[in-house]
Design a protein around this motif. Structure first.
Motif, PDB file in Angstrom:
ATOM      1  N   SER A 119       0.842  -1.190   0.000  1.00  0.00           N
ATOM      2  CA  SER A 119       0.000   0.000   0.000  1.00  0.00           C
ATOM      3  C   SER A 119       0.880   1.243   0.000  1.00  0.00           C
ATOM      4  O   SER A 119       2.039   1.208   0.435  1.00  0.00           O
ATOM      5  CB  SER A 119      -0.938   0.011   1.207  1.00  0.00           C
ATOM      6  N   GLU A 171     -13.767  -2.911  -1.618  1.00  0.00           N
ATOM      7  CA  GLU A 171     -13.275  -3.292  -0.300  1.00  0.00           C
ATOM      8  C   GLU A 171     -13.532  -4.771  -0.063  1.00  0.00           C
ATOM      9  O   GLU A 171     -14.454  -5.364  -0.625  1.00  0.00           O
ATOM     10  CB  GLU A 171     -13.981  -2.484   0.799  1.00  0.00           C
ATOM     11  N   ILE A 216      -9.752   0.331   8.790  1.00  0.00           N
ATOM     12  CA  ILE A 216      -9.885  -0.545   7.631  1.00  0.00           C
ATOM     13  C   ILE A 216     -11.371  -0.888   7.504  1.00  0.00           C
ATOM     14  O   ILE A 216     -12.181  -0.514   8.352  1.00  0.00           O
ATOM     15  CB  ILE A 216      -9.042  -1.825   7.781  1.00  0.00           C
ATOM     16  N   TYR A 248     -10.363  -1.682  12.385  1.00  0.00           N
ATOM     17  CA  TYR A 248      -9.170  -0.852  12.409  1.00  0.00           C
ATOM     18  C   TYR A 248      -7.937  -1.722  12.610  1.00  0.00           C
ATOM     19  O   TYR A 248      -8.023  -2.876  13.049  1.00  0.00           O
ATOM     20  CB  TYR A 248      -9.256   0.204  13.520  1.00  0.00           C
ATOM     21  N   ARG A 249      -6.783  -1.150  12.284  1.00  0.00           N
ATOM     22  CA  ARG A 249      -5.496  -1.821  12.466  1.00  0.00           C
ATOM     23  C   ARG A 249      -4.740  -1.126  13.583  1.00  0.00           C
ATOM     24  O   ARG A 249      -4.675   0.106  13.641  1.00  0.00           O
ATOM     25  CB  ARG A 249      -4.688  -1.770  11.173  1.00  0.00           C
ATOM     26  N   SER A 261      -5.215  -6.430  14.199  1.00  0.00           N
ATOM     27  CA  SER A 261      -6.406  -5.716  13.743  1.00  0.00           C
ATOM     28  C   SER A 261      -7.643  -6.234  14.459  1.00  0.00           C
ATOM     29  O   SER A 261      -7.655  -7.341  15.019  1.00  0.00           O
ATOM     30  CB  SER A 261      -6.587  -5.869  12.229  1.00  0.00           C
ATOM     31  N   THR A 287     -12.009  -6.383  13.756  1.00  0.00           N
ATOM     32  CA  THR A 287     -13.116  -6.175  12.825  1.00  0.00           C
ATOM     33  C   THR A 287     -14.408  -6.618  13.489  1.00  0.00           C
ATOM     34  O   THR A 287     -14.407  -7.457  14.399  1.00  0.00           O
ATOM     35  CB  THR A 287     -12.910  -6.963  11.518  1.00  0.00           C
TER      36      THR A 287
END
Length: 825
Positions: free
Chosen positions: A172, A626, A728, A732-733, A767, A769
């Motif tokens: 990225s 995504e 994300i 999040y990370r 991470s 989720t």
């Protein structure tokens, strides 16, 4: 396009390049060349100061070179001294005199050499500056990065500011994974499906530099909304012959070796490289998931640990024949071949009703990989800055792998065994044909135009055998898939660039037509049995760049481009990956390209030993692609979807400082705000609607690269970075900090490097989720702490000098002209 923009472009193009000199005024012109570059490239943004020959203080005139390394200063008649300065390069003073008899002075090419110095009687040659600025990109010199000596291309990229490489090799740029990666200005067979595997095997010693192009012009492919990362491989052009041998070993058990040789003369340039890499990797992680329903809360936890070994050969070969001073024919390419194996163990624990309480799953994989790239080109020079070039290339990536999965599960009153074997073959090849034309009519006006066609073909069959044991395993029709992907891209582009006083400008437009044709076949199906999924996608991609030279070596730039991210390969393949039966992933054949409008504002200030750069950027994206996740019968499914719109904006600060001629510090700070709109949809097979809440997040990261030059040919380097928490999709990370270091000692023709990777043992992704009915925390780590020793030996005759002919071509002092360069985009 807006009528006023069109009118403005026509007015600019209609203006006569250059202006008349005022009475009693002359002009000094020249071009600054990077003496430390193998291809003798121009140096943009070099400070050019002016003082009268009888004075020591500088006048309030001067400026910086443009993206072609050119400068053009208007001065009253008189005697002057021009002083050039650039961080990491020796300062040069050039006397000039302007008069009515000689109102214009053309200095030609001025070569700046990397700094060298004498400390306590011992000569210390400085490492080339790690980073330099150009109008549309930042260039990172890999040879200066001691901490990645003997590493892979993936590790090199992970050390570059604004670039991230995760544990799966996904790349990225500025927090956006929609980035295009090239080798020598072309895709060279790299795609989102295979680039992690290829870059992990590409040795760092074959790389000269890495170019980060965050907002590419219309000359470049618009693929990748975040921009382009271009890996430029070494191709030395010093007159005579030159070569090197390198070997390395690390504490993980990896080792590598590389041999290269280059030859350059007036009629022939040639290079060859052969390398071997034995790579040992280790990885691990965990996932802790909570499941929620109307009755109770359950959990499913997993712990994973694995290791793998890859053996890889890489070769490169290239030849340029200078048929005449104006005609050049080149052939070249590279190839990689390797074998690898990996073993992974995953242990599960769960309290889900009617499910196992414990389960142990082992996976063993064996894989063969081959990469082939070939290119042929012809270039005709009409003059020094006027040429046409035709190139054709072929790229192929093939992978043949077999994976065996065994799983034993324990229930309250029973035990079960599962055996699965999966064979998967990737066969991707592409063809490129490209025609480029470039003409610099004067020092103030240049035009470029070209055409490119790319034809890509992919055939990926997967078959799975299932049973209780290997003996009774049979073909599982539900897990068979043959994916066929064909795409054709045809493109035309034109750019116009030049200078009007202190303004530099470039306007461009690129038109592309994309055709995609995919099929996904089940067991027994033939091509004619399946209705293909097809779409045609025409679009235009404009670009505009403006820069203005302010007094006292200040530069301000503004630019705009339109970019695209096209779904391809695995993102479109509906096949379901069962490597982990509790976490199943698959593609979506109905994905549409996502479009982005990207704006940047840059400010650059240069001093003799310091450079300050500040960038502000904004990007809005439609049809954002995504990876989304949803839960069905306690199995987590993940796929891709065009879910919503997104917008990101941020700022990037770069400081380059050289202190006391021994210490260079490069600091980059990137802060950005990301917003993703809310979305709602129901995937096929899901029992409930997947909802994503609107998310907005501010994140930042900082990196520092410190290099110290010591007496007796010692140099040290320390690289550190910190990534703050980042949003994300669906979560999040967590933050991450990483520290690497390296040391180098030069002894005549030998360079000995010792580097320390992941000193703090913190290179891991963590991470969280959440979605309908679940919350999950996971961590993935890879490689871990290691120490690597690399020894390099250089040989050859590098004493040949090159001169400039009157027509602008290179010439060996003793033999004649020569030409060399890298592929255009």
């Amino acid at each position: 396009m807006n009528k006023r923009v069109v009118i403005l472009m026509l007015v600019v193009l209609a203006m006569i390049p250059g202006t008349l000199l005022a009475a009693n005024e002359g002009a000094v012109m020249g071009r600054i060349i990077d003496g430390g570059s193998q291809a003798k490239e121009p140096l943009p943004f070099v400070s050019v100061a002016v003082r009268r020959s009888t004075e020591t203080s500088f006048m309030n005139v001067g400026g910086t070179t443009d993206l072609e390394g050119l400068f053009n200063l208007k001065l009253p008649y008189g005697s002057y001294v021009l002083v050039t300065s650039y961080v990491g390069y020796a300062t040069k003073e050039i006397p000039v005199e302007l008069s009515a008899q000689k109102p214009r002075v053309r200095l030609g090419d001025i070569v700046l050499e990397p700094t060298s110095q004498d400390i306590e009687g011992v000569e210390v040659t400085a490492v080339r500056s790690q980073m330099k600025f150009e109008l549309d990109k930042k260039v990172f010199n890999v040879e200066s990065d001691i901490a990645t000596a003997g590493a892979s291309a993936s590790e090199v990229l992970s050390s570059i500011p604004s670039v991230e490489v995760d544990n799966e090799g996904e790349i990225s740029l500025r927090g956006n994974s929609s980035v295009t990666v090239w080798i020598n200005g072309k895709a060279a067979g790299l795609s989102e499906e295979n680039r992690a595997q290829i870059l992990e095997q590409l040795p760092a010693e074959s790389i000269e530099k890495v170019e980060i192009i965050t907002n590419p012009s219309a000359k470049y492919s618009p693929e990748g909304t975040a921009g382009i990362i271009n890996i430029v491989l070494k191709k030395n052009r010093a007159a005579g012959y030159y070569g090197g041998v390198q070997a390395g070993v690390d504490t993980r058990g990896s080792y590598n070796g590389n041999v290269s040789i280059n030859y350059s003369s007036s009629k022939l340039d040639a290079y060859a490289t052969l390398g071997f890499r034995h790579h040992v990797r280790r990885n691990g992680g965990f996932t802790h998931r909570k499941n929620f329903n109307a009755i109770d809360t359950t959990f499913l936890n997993s712990e994973t640990e694995g290791h793998g070994v890859n053996n890889n050969m890489m070769s490169r070969l290239g030849l340029t024949w200078h048929v005449t001073d104006h005609d050049h024919i080149s052939v070249g390419g590279f190839g990689m071949y390797g074998k690898g194996k990996s073993d992974n163990t995953t242990d599960y624990k769960s309290d889900v009703p009617l499910s196992y309480t414990e389960s142990h799953r082992n996976s063993n994989s064996n894989n063969k990989m081959s990469v082939a790239n070939g290119e042929v080109g012809y270039k005709h020079d009409f003059g020094e800055n006027h040429f046409v070039e035709l190139t054709g290339s072929y790229n192929r990536w093939a992978s043949d792998g077999a994976s065996v999965y065994t799983q034993q599960s324990f229930y309250a009153d029973d035990t079960t065994d599962i055996y699965q074997k999966q064979n998967q073959v990737f066969d991707t090849h592409s063809y490129d044909v490209q025609l480029d034309y470039s003409n610099r009519f004067s020092e103030n006006f240049k035009i470029e135009a070209g055409y490119k066609s790319t034809f890509e073909r992919e055939n990926t069959p997967v078959e799975t055998y299932s049973g209780l044991t290997e003996a009774d395993a049979t073909l599982d029709s539900a897990l068979y898939n043959r994916f066929i992907y064909n795409s054709d891209i045809h493109a035309l582009y034109a750019t116009f660039s030049g200078r009007l006083g202190k303004f530099n400008y470039q306007f461009g437009l690129r038109g592309e037509l994309l055709k995609v044709h995919t099929r996904s076949l089940a067991v027994g199906e033939q091509l004619n049995d399946v209705v293909p999924f097809e779409f045609t996608y025409p679009n235009f991609y404009p670009s505009a760049f403006l820069s203005y030279s302010l007094p006292n070596d200040n530069e301000i730039q503004i630019n705009y481009t339109r970019r695209v991210r096209r779904p391809r390969g695995g993102q479109l393949n509906s096949f379901r990956n069962i490597t982990d039966p509790a976490n199943v992933s698959f593609g979506n054949p109905e994905l549409r390209p996502q479009l982005a409008n990207s704006f940047e504002l840059n400010y650059i200030k240069s001093w003799t030993s310091h450079t300050f750069s500040l960038s502000a950027y904004y990007r809005n994206t439609n049809n954002q692609v995504e990876r989304i996740r949803y839960l069905v019968d306690n199995v987590m499914y993940s796929t891709f979807e065009n879910i919503a719109k997104s917008a990101s904006m941020g700022g990037e600060l770069v400081l380059k400082n050289r202190f006391a001629k021994r210490f260079e510090l490069t600091t980059t700070f990137n802060a950005f705000h990301y917003k993703l709109d809310a979305y709602t949809f129901k995937p096929e097979g899901a029992t409930s609607t997947v909802e994503g809440r609107a998310s907005s997040d501010f994140s930042w990261n900082v990196r520092m690269m410190a290099s110290v030059m010591l007496p007796k040919q010692f140099s040290l380097q320390l690289n550190g970075r910190y990534n703050a928490r980042q949003v994300i999709a669906q979560g999040y990370r967590e933050p991450m900090v990483v520290l690497d270091a390296g040391a180098r000692k030069s002894i005549k023709n030998f360079n000995i490097s010792l580097n320390f990777r992941d000193i703090l043992n913190t290179r891991r992704m963590r991470s969280s989720t959440e979605g309908t009915g679940f919350y999950s925390e996971s961590e993935r780590w890879w490689m871990g702490r290691s120490v690597r020793l690399t020894v390099a030996y250089s040989f050859g005759n590098m004493n040949g000098k090159r001169e400039r002919r009157p027509d602008g071509s290179d010439e060996d002092v003793s033999t004649g002209g020569g030409y060399g360069g890298e592929g255009d985009f």
